[in-house]
Design a protein around this motif. Structure first.
Motif, PDB file in Angstrom:
ATOM      1  N   ASP A 194       0.790  -1.185   0.094  1.00 14.57           N
ATOM      2  CA  ASP A 194       0.028  -0.115   0.176  1.00 14.57           C
ATOM      3  C   ASP A 194       0.865   1.390  -0.080  1.00 14.57           C
ATOM      4  O   ASP A 194       0.718   2.264  -0.642  1.00 14.57           O
ATOM      5  CB  ASP A 194      -0.842  -0.143   1.223  1.00 14.57           C
ATOM      6  N   TYR A 195       1.959   1.181   0.743  1.00 14.31           N
ATOM      7  CA  TYR A 195       2.727   2.400   0.823  1.00 14.31           C
ATOM      8  C   TYR A 195       3.444   2.709  -0.469  1.00 14.31           C
ATOM      9  O   TYR A 195       3.699   3.819  -0.799  1.00 14.31           O
ATOM     10  CB  TYR A 195       3.795   2.248   2.196  1.00 14.31           C
ATOM     11  N   SER A 196       3.822   1.325  -0.971  1.00 17.02           N
ATOM     12  CA  SER A 196       4.628   1.449  -2.016  1.00 17.02           C
ATOM     13  C   SER A 196       3.822   2.113  -3.278  1.00 17.02           C
ATOM     14  O   SER A 196       4.433   3.016  -4.052  1.00 17.02           O
ATOM     15  CB  SER A 196       4.960   0.063  -2.808  1.00 17.02           C
ATOM     16  N   LEU A 197       2.356   1.868  -3.442  1.00 17.44           N
ATOM     17  CA  LEU A 197       1.543   2.479  -4.467  1.00 17.44           C
ATOM     18  C   LEU A 197       1.553   4.121  -4.259  1.00 17.44           C
ATOM     19  O   LEU A 197       1.624   4.811  -5.171  1.00 17.44           O
ATOM     20  CB  LEU A 197       0.342   1.806  -4.446  1.00 17.44           C
ATOM     21  N   TYR A 198       1.474   4.411  -2.953  1.00 15.11           N
ATOM     22  CA  TYR A 198       1.140   5.744  -2.742  1.00 15.11           C
ATOM     23  C   TYR A 198       2.457   6.354  -2.806  1.00 15.11           C
ATOM     24  O   TYR A 198       2.427   7.392  -3.774  1.00 15.11           O
ATOM     25  CB  TYR A 198       0.907   6.050  -1.132  1.00 15.11           C
ATOM     26  N   THR A 199       3.674   5.934  -2.710  1.00 16.70           N
ATOM     27  CA  THR A 199       4.983   6.553  -2.826  1.00 16.70           C
ATOM     28  C   THR A 199       5.249   6.665  -4.438  1.00 16.70           C
ATOM     29  O   THR A 199       5.882   7.589  -4.948  1.00 16.70           O
ATOM     30  CB  THR A 199       6.121   5.895  -2.377  1.00 16.70           C
ATOM     31  N   VAL A 200       4.923   5.486  -5.111  1.00 19.36           N
ATOM     32  CA  VAL A 200       5.265   5.431  -6.601  1.00 19.36           C
ATOM     33  C   VAL A 200       4.250   6.634  -7.040  1.00 19.36           C
ATOM     34  O   VAL A 200       4.671   7.349  -8.094  1.00 19.36           O
ATOM     35  CB  VAL A 200       4.658   4.121  -7.228  1.00 19.36           C
ATOM     36  N   GLY A 201       3.053   6.869  -6.694  1.00 14.61           N
ATOM     37  CA  GLY A 201       2.117   8.068  -7.264  1.00 14.61           C
ATOM     38  C   GLY A 201       2.759   9.240  -7.107  1.00 14.61           C
ATOM     39  O   GLY A 201       2.750  10.173  -7.678  1.00 14.61           O
ATOM     40  N   LEU A 202       3.440   9.242  -5.483  1.00 11.37           N
ATOM     41  CA  LEU A 202       4.168  10.784  -5.495  1.00 11.37           C
ATOM     42  C   LEU A 202       5.302  10.863  -6.420  1.00 11.37           C
ATOM     43  O   LEU A 202       5.641  12.067  -6.807  1.00 11.37           O
ATOM     44  CB  LEU A 202       4.623  10.841  -4.144  1.00 11.37           C
ATOM     45  N   ALA A 203       5.946   9.880  -6.529  1.00  6.20           N
ATOM     46  CA  ALA A 203       7.303   9.927  -7.482  1.00  6.20           C
ATOM     47  C   ALA A 203       6.858  10.413  -8.856  1.00  6.20           C
ATOM     48  O   ALA A 203       7.483  11.078  -9.513  1.00  6.20           O
ATOM     49  CB  ALA A 203       7.804   8.778  -7.404  1.00  6.20           C
ATOM     50  N   PHE A 204       5.779   9.923  -9.361  1.00  5.50           N
ATOM     51  CA  PHE A 204       5.405  10.117 -10.787  1.00  5.50           C
ATOM     52  C   PHE A 204       5.013  11.581 -10.552  1.00  5.50           C
ATOM     53  O   PHE A 204       5.166  12.383 -11.673  1.00  5.50           O
ATOM     54  CB  PHE A 204       4.329   9.211 -11.158  1.00  5.50           C
ATOM     55  N   LEU A 205       4.329  12.170  -9.552  1.00  7.56           N
ATOM     56  CA  LEU A 205       3.886  13.573  -9.597  1.00  7.56           C
ATOM     57  C   LEU A 205       5.147  14.409  -9.484  1.00  7.56           C
ATOM     58  O   LEU A 205       5.271  15.480 -10.345  1.00  7.56           O
ATOM     59  CB  LEU A 205       3.199  13.807  -8.169  1.00  7.56           C
ATOM     60  N   LYS A 206       6.226  14.079  -9.006  1.00  6.64           N
ATOM     61  CA  LYS A 206       7.412  14.676  -9.035  1.00  6.64           C
ATOM     62  C   LYS A 206       7.940  14.723 -10.353  1.00  6.64           C
ATOM     63  O   LYS A 206       8.808  15.775 -10.732  1.00  6.64           O
ATOM     64  CB  LYS A 206       8.349  14.010  -8.124  1.00  6.64           C
ATOM     65  N   LYS A 207       7.954  13.838 -11.167  1.00  3.02           N
ATOM     66  CA  LYS A 207       8.410  13.572 -12.641  1.00  3.02           C
ATOM     67  C   LYS A 207       7.403  14.446 -13.272  1.00  3.02           C
ATOM     68  O   LYS A 207       7.533  14.394 -14.642  1.00  3.02           O
ATOM     69  CB  LYS A 207       8.562  12.173 -12.916  1.00  3.02           C
ATOM     70  N   LYS A 208       6.269  15.126 -12.663  1.00  4.32           N
ATOM     71  CA  LYS A 208       5.287  15.614 -13.753  1.00  4.32           C
ATOM     72  C   LYS A 208       4.466  14.664 -14.708  1.00  4.32           C
ATOM     73  O   LYS A 208       3.809  15.019 -15.707  1.00  4.32           O
ATOM     74  CB  LYS A 208       5.846  16.869 -14.387  1.00  4.32           C
ATOM     75  N   ASN A 209       4.668  13.238 -14.305  1.00  2.00           N
ATOM     76  CA  ASN A 209       3.864  12.308 -14.892  1.00  2.00           C
ATOM     77  C   ASN A 209       2.246  12.241 -14.341  1.00  2.00           C
ATOM     78  O   ASN A 209       2.329  11.176 -13.597  1.00  2.00           O
ATOM     79  CB  ASN A 209       4.766  11.126 -15.010  1.00  2.00           C
ATOM     80  N   ILE A 210       1.613  13.011 -14.645  1.00  4.06           N
ATOM     81  CA  ILE A 210       0.309  13.161 -14.027  1.00  4.06           C
ATOM     82  C   ILE A 210      -0.551  11.749 -14.252  1.00  4.06           C
ATOM     83  O   ILE A 210      -1.177  11.236 -13.407  1.00  4.06           O
ATOM     84  CB  ILE A 210      -0.599  14.345 -14.351  1.00  4.06           C
TER      85      ILE A 210
END
Length: 457
Positions: A194-210
């Motif tokens: 669960d934490y992995s999915l959330y962090t992956v989402g945040l990482a994609f946000l940081k890469k501006k991959n909405i």
């Protein structure tokens, strides 16, 4: 006096012996560790140690880490040739880790790697060190252990945790590509998924991959709720998705996600405020007024208070309720009168924060000293223990227990000071932003009076 000196010399020798070289990551490639052969003489001790060991593991699983630590040290004290002594050392390291005694925990893990290189606990000890270095913000060192685990123990049960902490280390180093690559390998059955999915989402946000950020968050909120931790993360994901859709201009979709957060959640007030902004963007001022009044009624705190009252005033302005609007703007102005020397007050608060920071640092140093004392009293397995030391077990045990209690008390005090520093920092931010809300409120009030005096057509 002579006994004390001999005791210190003995401990210095033992502790000096367990300091490990960097080659510890290669543990496991050496000779097999031999278990002690039991003789009739020590068979009874083996059975007693086994019962105490099982008891300590149960205490550890019940999160009674202090009790587990005490019992594990007793085994090291009285029967250092116990057949599962590597497990004793490992669980002692785990218990110390759970009590945030990272220095002591590191010693135990490294001792295990050095003395029992073929132990079944070896991958877990390496993972323990990876976590410690991550928690102490030594990210490069943490990543060394991550690479060691991920290349040498591909079938280990700790692999998911290693990928997660490795990915988090990359994330905090702003290496979002490697963060996504590592965390993406965490399996769905893992406690870290669960934490992995959330962090992956945040990482994609940081890469501006909405697009991929939204996919990761939506995948998280679609999971069945089987534990409270998942529910908390899903609510955080709803809040994040709400902000994402808001920034993309999909205001109705953002409202749906903000509305998914229930009133008993700690982020409910923030969700209400964000929901109001979305409604305002849709020119649905009546719905915004409902949300804002609900927010003010539930929690008219400093964090969101001024903004909520200002937005409420703006909504009343748009609907032509000028007197109601003026009331809201006056509320903000009264909270920050012009004669209020806010900078002087902020300076006093900052001074208090610096004092608290210094006290927290002093406590941290004191904790390290206490932990060093505890380390000096942990009896690492050895056959050459002077006889007189065996007669002092009771005194040493009492001293150790008092040390552990004191460390836990100091740790609690340290955490309270750190929390107070964060609260003061937040208070400074609020006080500084409040004067801006006053300026906005004065403008809003002037505009309300102007519109109120305009002739109606």
């Amino acid at each position: 006096m002579i006994k004390n000196r001999l005791w210190m010399i003995f401990l210095a020798g033992v502790l000096g012996w367990v300091i490990l070289p960097p080659a510890e990551l290669n543990a496991g490639s050496g000779a097999e560790t031999t278990r002690p052969k039991l003789s009739p003489r020590n068979g009874d001790l083996e059975r007693v140690a086994k019962r105490l060991y099982r008891k300590a593991i149960k205490e550890f699983e019940n999160q009674e880490y202090w009790k587990a630590t005490r019992d594990l040290i007793i085994i090291l004290d009285f029967y250092s040739t116990y057949s599962e002594i590597d497990g004793v050392v490992f669980y002692l390291g785990e218990s110390l880790y759970e009590m945030d005694m990272f220095k002591s925990s590191t010693k135990m893990y490294k001792y295990l790697l050095k003395q029992y290189p073929s132990s079944k606990y070896l991958p877990k000890a390496l993972f323990g060190l990876q976590r410690i270095y991550y928690n102490t913000n030594e990210l490069d060192e943490s990543l060394k252990y991550f690479r060691g685990i991920s290349t040498r123990f591909r079938d280990s049960e700790v692999l998911d945790g290693a990928y997660y902490y490795g990915g988090m280390a990359y994330y905090h180093k702003d290496d979002f590509t490697n963060a996504i690559r590592a965390i993406g390998k965490v399996r769905s059955r893992s406690e870290f998924y669960d934490y992995s999915l959330y962090t992956v989402g945040l990482a994609f946000l940081k890469k501006k991959n909405i697009e991929n950020a939204v996919k990761a968050m939506r995948k998280l909120i679609s999971l069945p709720v089987i534990r409270s931790e998942r529910l908390d993360l899903q609510r955080a994901a709803h809040l994040t998705l709400g902000y994402l859709y808001y920034e993309l201009g999909y205001y109705r979709e953002s409202i749906k996600h903000f509305a998914s957060i229930p009133p008993d959640d700690e982020i409910y007030a923030e969700a209400l405020l964000a929901r109001s902004w979305s409604a305002i963007k849709l020119n649905d001022f009546q719905q915004a007024i409902i949300s804002l009044n609900r927010l003010i009624k539930k929690s008219d705190d400093d964090k969101f208070g001024e903004e909520a009252h200002f937005l409420l005033g703006q909504c009343y302005l748009e609907l032509g309720f000028y007197d109601f609007a003026i009331q809201q703007f006056d509320f903000i102005i009264d909270r920050y009168p012009a004669t209020n020397n806010i900078e002087r007050r902020i300076a006093r608060v900052e001074e208090g924060m610096e004092q608290n920071k210094q006290m927290a640092e002093n406590l941290r140093v004191q904790l390290l000293l206490l932990e060093t004392k505890l380390l000096d009293m942990i009896p690492f397995p050895s056959k050459d223990v002077p006889k007189y030391i065996k007669h002092e077990h009771e005194r040493v045990n009492r001293t150790r227990e008092n040390l552990i209690k004191k460390i836990l008390e100091e740790r609690k005090l340290f955490d309270e000071f750190r929390w107070s520093v964060e609260k003061i920092r937040e208070e400074i931010f609020i006080k500084r932003s409040r004067k801006h809300w006053r300026a906005y409120a004065e403008y809003g009030k002037a505009r309300a009076y102007f519109l109120k005096t305009m002739p109606t057509r």
